[in-house]
Design a protein around this motif. Structure first.
Motif, short mmCIF file in Angstrom:
data_model
loop_
_atom_site.label_atom_id
_atom_site.label_comp_id
_atom_site.label_asym_id
_atom_site.label_seq_id
_atom_site.Cartn_x
_atom_site.Cartn_y
_atom_site.Cartn_z
N VAL A 237 -46.25 -20.69 39.50
CA VAL A 237 -47.49 -21.45 40.56
C VAL A 237 -48.51 -22.12 39.34
CG1 VAL A 237 -49.08 -21.52 42.11
CG2 VAL A 237 -47.33 -20.19 42.39
N ALA A 238 -49.05 -21.31 38.44
CA ALA A 238 -50.32 -21.48 37.63
C ALA A 238 -49.62 -22.53 36.48
CB ALA A 238 -50.76 -20.52 36.65
N LEU A 239 -48.29 -22.54 35.98
CA LEU A 239 -47.75 -23.63 35.08
C LEU A 239 -47.43 -24.99 35.96
CD1 LEU A 239 -46.78 -24.43 32.47
CD2 LEU A 239 -44.50 -23.26 33.28
N ASN A 240 -46.86 -24.77 37.04
CA ASN A 240 -46.91 -26.12 37.91
C ASN A 240 -47.93 -26.73 38.21
OD1 ASN A 240 -44.03 -25.43 37.93
ND2 ASN A 240 -44.14 -24.61 40.19
N TRP A 241 -48.88 -26.01 38.50
CA TRP A 241 -50.46 -26.70 38.82
C TRP A 241 -50.98 -27.23 37.67
CZ3 TRP A 241 -54.53 -23.52 41.66
CH2 TRP A 241 -55.62 -24.46 42.25
N GLY A 242 -50.91 -26.38 36.39
CA GLY A 242 -51.62 -26.84 35.14
C GLY A 242 -51.11 -28.06 34.65
N GLU A 243 -49.72 -28.15 34.88
CA GLU A 243 -48.96 -29.45 34.31
C GLU A 243 -49.47 -30.69 35.07
OE1 GLU A 243 -45.13 -29.76 32.56
OE2 GLU A 243 -45.04 -27.46 32.90
N GLN A 244 -50.13 -30.71 36.32
CA GLN A 244 -50.70 -31.72 36.86
C GLN A 244 -52.11 -32.10 36.51
OE1 GLN A 244 -50.93 -30.79 41.33
NE2 GLN A 244 -48.65 -31.29 41.56
N TRP A 245 -52.54 -31.45 35.56
CA TRP A 245 -53.80 -31.72 34.90
C TRP A 245 -53.71 -31.96 33.34
CZ3 TRP A 245 -58.64 -31.18 37.31
CH2 TRP A 245 -58.76 -30.62 38.74
N VAL A 246 -52.83 -31.48 32.87
CA VAL A 246 -52.50 -31.74 31.59
C VAL A 246 -51.00 -32.23 31.16
CG1 VAL A 246 -54.45 -30.08 30.51
CG2 VAL A 246 -51.76 -29.39 31.01
N ASP A 247 -50.62 -32.90 29.92
CA ASP A 247 -49.47 -33.49 29.59
C ASP A 247 -48.53 -31.91 29.12
OD1 ASP A 247 -49.83 -33.05 26.46
OD2 ASP A 247 -51.51 -34.17 27.02
N ALA A 248 -47.35 -32.41 29.01
CA ALA A 248 -46.50 -31.09 28.91
C ALA A 248 -46.68 -30.77 27.39
CB ALA A 248 -45.14 -31.78 28.99
N GLY A 249 -46.93 -31.34 26.50
CA GLY A 249 -47.22 -30.93 25.24
C GLY A 249 -48.43 -30.03 25.05
N THR A 250 -49.44 -30.24 25.55
CA THR A 250 -50.68 -29.48 25.83
C THR A 250 -50.31 -28.15 26.41
OG1 THR A 250 -52.13 -31.37 25.59
CG2 THR A 250 -53.12 -29.15 26.35
N ALA A 251 -49.60 -28.33 27.69
CA ALA A 251 -49.07 -27.25 28.69
C ALA A 251 -48.36 -26.24 27.67
CB ALA A 251 -48.34 -27.42 29.78
N SER A 252 -47.40 -26.76 26.90
CA SER A 252 -46.43 -25.76 26.23
C SER A 252 -47.04 -25.21 25.07
CB SER A 252 -45.34 -26.62 25.65
OG SER A 252 -45.84 -27.61 24.71
N LEU A 253 -48.16 -25.90 24.43
CA LEU A 253 -49.14 -25.32 23.43
C LEU A 253 -49.63 -24.01 23.81
CD1 LEU A 253 -50.20 -25.17 20.63
CD2 LEU A 253 -51.87 -26.84 21.37
N VAL A 254 -50.51 -24.32 25.13
CA VAL A 254 -51.26 -23.20 25.70
C VAL A 254 -50.36 -22.08 26.04
CG1 VAL A 254 -52.93 -22.71 27.44
CG2 VAL A 254 -53.06 -24.69 26.15
N VAL A 255 -49.26 -22.37 26.68
CA VAL A 255 -48.46 -21.17 27.46
C VAL A 255 -47.83 -20.60 26.23
CG1 VAL A 255 -46.15 -20.90 28.52
CG2 VAL A 255 -48.05 -22.58 29.57
N ASN A 256 -47.52 -21.05 25.02
CA ASN A 256 -46.95 -20.34 24.12
C ASN A 256 -47.84 -19.38 23.35
OD1 ASN A 256 -44.25 -21.05 23.49
ND2 ASN A 256 -44.95 -23.09 23.00
N VAL A 257 -49.23 -19.22 24.00
CA VAL A 257 -49.88 -17.89 23.64
C VAL A 257 -49.22 -16.68 24.26
CG1 VAL A 257 -52.15 -16.81 23.93
CG2 VAL A 257 -52.03 -19.01 23.52
N GLY A 258 -48.33 -16.75 25.19
CA GLY A 258 -47.86 -15.73 26.00
C GLY A 258 -47.09 -14.70 24.97
N PRO A 259 -46.17 -15.18 24.09
CA PRO A 259 -45.36 -14.21 23.18
C PRO A 259 -46.31 -13.56 22.27
CG PRO A 259 -44.21 -16.44 23.35
CD PRO A 259 -45.72 -16.41 24.04
N ILE A 260 -47.43 -14.10 21.90
CA ILE A 260 -48.34 -13.44 21.03
C ILE A 260 -49.06 -12.23 21.67
CG2 ILE A 260 -50.66 -13.85 19.68
CD1 ILE A 260 -49.84 -16.34 19.16
N LEU A 261 -49.41 -12.54 22.84
CA LEU A 261 -50.06 -11.39 23.80
C LEU A 261 -49.02 -10.24 24.04
CD1 LEU A 261 -51.68 -13.57 26.53
CD2 LEU A 261 -52.87 -12.43 24.56
N VAL A 262 -47.67 -10.85 24.10
CA VAL A 262 -46.65 -9.71 24.21
C VAL A 262 -46.54 -8.91 23.11
CG1 VAL A 262 -44.25 -9.36 24.70
CG2 VAL A 262 -45.37 -10.92 26.00
N ALA A 263 -46.53 -9.46 22.00
CA ALA A 263 -46.38 -8.65 20.47
C ALA A 263 -47.49 -7.87 20.58
CB ALA A 263 -46.11 -9.61 19.56
#
Length: 339
Positions: free
Chosen positions: A91-117
């Motif tokens: 839900v958060a990703l679908n909603w976020g992509e209505q506010w920002v472009d796909a490039g920015t969304a992918s950049l921010v979401v890619n913080v996830g693997p860092i948090l996992v590590a």
């Protein structure tokens, strides 16, 4: 804290890599399909529709394999991953992509693997291997280049960035919840019931889904079906299979291949020629994932070399003291020890 996981067998590393490769390809294809379907569905409705279809497909597979409910010990992780990853993340990703472009969304979401590590090294006791951290940093740099290369003009909306960051946190915490559950239940069980929990969490969007299905074009509806069957049911199952057999940090780092694959698929299927920056970022992603995937090999190699001399010297000493026991000692140690 040691985390129970699936038993290790010969060849697991190769099968896990193949499984996560399927996941990466299908998750990358989802970005292209969402591009067509998202304009016709609200964020919650798209997430619910995708989850309902995915849960239905997984339930059929579960019944065909005659696997029942997960054991009680797996349910905290199943519920946690269902709410945080299947529910909150979608839900958060679908909603976020209505506010920002796909490039920015992918950049921010890619913080996830860092948090996992980082969190898996602390909470799951996986440690902080140097190669893994270096590979994650390199892959994130590549994902950042791809994201910036794909960003449109103008400034990103703060609410959209925050929503994408929330999606990244949901993804990371969902993975951390899922990992222990895979030590008690099969990948199919954890995925099926996690997807079902996510669908239940998204039921407040049922009215919107029913309304929008009546107005959406057939192509958008087929896109939702595709998202439910392949990037959800199949890809999350192969992901869980890989996660059960490798560390959470290393498996999450592999998802940095997704931006590179998205660039390639957009080029092949949509005719969107990538910029030199996007190609360079994709190569950085590949290099970073390659470095992070070498962690397990680097850690496994020294252990036998260090253990064998001690074992050999001990065997020699025992054989010298008790020659008639040497055959028994050899037989007892001829098995295949597992870490």
């Amino acid at each position: 804290m040691a985390v129970r996981t699936a038993p290790a067998h010969a060849g697991d590393e190769g099968r896990a890599l193949l499984a996560v490769g399927v996941t990466v390809l299908l998750w990358a294809s989802a970005f292209i399909v969402i591009r067509d379907a998202a304009p016709h569905f609200s964020p919650g409705a798209l997430a619910l529709g995708r989850l309902l279809i995915g849960a239905a497909v997984l339930a059929v597979l579960l019944a065909a394999r005659r696997e029942g409910l997960p054991p009680r010990a797996a349910w905290p992780g199943v519920i946690g991953s269902g709410v945080l990853w299947f529910g909150l993340y979608f839900v958060a990703l679908n909603w976020g992509e209505q506010w920002v472009d796909a490039g920015t969304a992918s950049l921010v979401v890619n913080v996830g693997p860092i948090l996992v590590a980082l969190l898996s090294g602390w909470l799951l006791g996986e440690g902080f291997p140097g190669r893994l951290l270096a590979g994650v940093a390199l892959a994130f740099a590549g994902a950042a280049v791809v994201g910036l290369a794909g960003s449109g003009p103008g400034q990103a909306s703060l609410p959209g960035v925050l929503l994408c960051l929330l999606a990244a946190v949901g993804c990371a915490t969902g993975i951390l919840a899922q990992k222990p559950a895979l030590g008690h239940a099969s990948a199919l069980q954890v995925t099926t019931f996690g997807c079902t929990v996510g669908a239940v969490a998204c039921l407040p969007f049922a009215a919107a889904l029913a309304r929008e299905l009546t107005t959406a074009p057939p192509r958008a509806v087929l896109g939702m079906v595709y998202l439910g069957v392949f990037p959800t049911a199949l890809a999350f199952s192969t992901w869980a299979y890989a996660l059960a057999r490798t560390s959470a940090g290393k498996t999450a780092a592999t998802t940095y291949l997704v931006p590179a694959v998205v660039v390639l698929l957009s080029w092949l299927l949509l005719g969107e020629v990538p910029t030199p920056w996007a190609l360079g970022g994709g190569l950085l992603c590949l290099a970073g994932v390659a470095v992070s995937r070498r962690t397990a090999r680097a850690e496994r190699t020294p252990a036998p070399a260090e253990a064998e001399p001690a074992a050999d010297s001990k065997s020699t000493a025992l054989a010298a003291q008790h020659p008639h026991h040497s055959d028994v000692h050899t037989e007892e140690n001829s098995g295949d020890p597992r870490p």
